[in-house]
Scaffold this motif. Structure first.
Motif, PDB file in Angstrom:
ATOM      1  N   THR A  52       8.902  -0.944   6.279  1.00  0.00           N
ATOM      2  CA  THR A  52       7.509  -1.218   6.644  1.00  0.00           C
ATOM      3  C   THR A  52       6.943  -0.072   7.484  1.00  0.00           C
ATOM      4  N   LEU A  99       3.330  -8.795   8.545  1.00  0.00           N
ATOM      5  CA  LEU A  99       4.702  -8.458   8.173  1.00  0.00           C
ATOM      6  C   LEU A  99       5.475  -7.914   9.361  1.00  0.00           C
ATOM      7  N   LEU A 119       0.990  -5.723  -0.712  1.00  0.00           N
ATOM      8  CA  LEU A 119       1.191  -5.287  -2.096  1.00  0.00           C
ATOM      9  C   LEU A 119      -0.100  -5.397  -2.910  1.00  0.00           C
ATOM     10  N   ALA A 150       6.395  -0.595  -1.132  1.00  0.00           N
ATOM     11  CA  ALA A 150       5.820  -1.944  -1.053  1.00  0.00           C
ATOM     12  C   ALA A 150       6.588  -2.922  -1.934  1.00  0.00           C
ATOM     13  N   LEU A 151       6.987  -2.479  -3.128  1.00  0.00           N
ATOM     14  CA  LEU A 151       7.768  -3.348  -4.012  1.00  0.00           C
ATOM     15  C   LEU A 151       9.147  -3.652  -3.414  1.00  0.00           C
ATOM     16  N   ARG A 164      13.733 -15.292   1.457  1.00  0.00           N
ATOM     17  CA  ARG A 164      12.907 -16.225   2.226  1.00  0.00           C
ATOM     18  C   ARG A 164      13.549 -17.588   2.432  1.00  0.00           C
ATOM     19  N   PHE A 210       8.593  -6.173  -0.651  1.00  0.00           N
ATOM     20  CA  PHE A 210       8.281  -7.484  -1.212  1.00  0.00           C
ATOM     21  C   PHE A 210       9.524  -8.156  -1.781  1.00  0.00           C
ATOM     22  N   ALA A 236       3.773  -9.333   3.239  1.00  0.00           N
ATOM     23  CA  ALA A 236       4.274  -8.523   2.126  1.00  0.00           C
ATOM     24  C   ALA A 236       3.396  -8.696   0.886  1.00  0.00           C
ATOM     25  N   VAL A 237       3.001  -9.927   0.614  1.00  0.00           N
ATOM     26  CA  VAL A 237       2.146 -10.206  -0.547  1.00  0.00           C
ATOM     27  C   VAL A 237       0.777  -9.538  -0.376  1.00  0.00           C
ATOM     28  N   LEU A 252       6.309 -13.171   4.739  1.00  0.00           N
ATOM     29  CA  LEU A 252       6.101 -13.321   3.296  1.00  0.00           C
ATOM     30  C   LEU A 252       4.648 -13.051   2.925  1.00  0.00           C
ATOM     31  N   TRP A 253       3.719 -13.659   3.644  1.00  0.00           N
ATOM     32  CA  TRP A 253       2.304 -13.447   3.351  1.00  0.00           C
ATOM     33  C   TRP A 253       1.896 -12.006   3.599  1.00  0.00           C
ATOM     34  N   PHE A 284      10.875 -11.572  -0.427  1.00  0.00           N
ATOM     35  CA  PHE A 284      10.720 -12.720  -1.323  1.00  0.00           C
ATOM     36  C   PHE A 284      12.060 -13.377  -1.647  1.00  0.00           C
TER      37      PHE A 284
END
Length: 113
Positions: free
Chosen positions: A102, A19, A46, A74-75, A85, A78, A42-43, A39-40, A82
């Protein structure tokens, strides 16, 4: 059980690196957009964060306020990543907020005991 926690923490740190690293690369190039590593990351952060927040059996649970704070951060990260993107260019303030949140999330993890 401890081995599982260490593996989750390791994967969590990889998500953080994806991230933050992806964001810094985009910022340095001057084209502010959400890339796949962001994106990955953040996922991964989380999902592994939720796994790390699971109650431990040795009585060494983190403070509930810390867990809630990290979950909210974190939410937010994300959601910001998300839903942005697919944009060709992301607003500079929005992008800097992702980086800032972050870093705040990492600071909460390190300094809140």
């Amino acid at each position: 059980m401890e081995a599982l926690r260490l593996i989750l923490r390791y994967i969590h740190l990889i998500g953080f690196a994806l991230l933050l690293g992806g964001a810094i690369v985009q910022y340095v190039t001057g084209r502010l957009r959400i890339n796949q590593p962001m994106l990955w990351g953040a996922v991964i952060m989380l999902l592994t964060g939720v796994g790390l927040a699971a109650p431990l059996r040795d009585g060494d649970e983190p403070a509930p306020a810390k867990l809630v704070t990290k979950l909210v951060l974190a939410l937010l990260i994300f959601v910001m990543v998300f839903f942005s993107r697919k944009r060709d260019v992301v607003n500079r303030g929005h992008f800097l907020a992702i980086i800032g949140l972050t870093l705040v999330n990492a600071a909460v993890a390190v300094f809140w005991r």
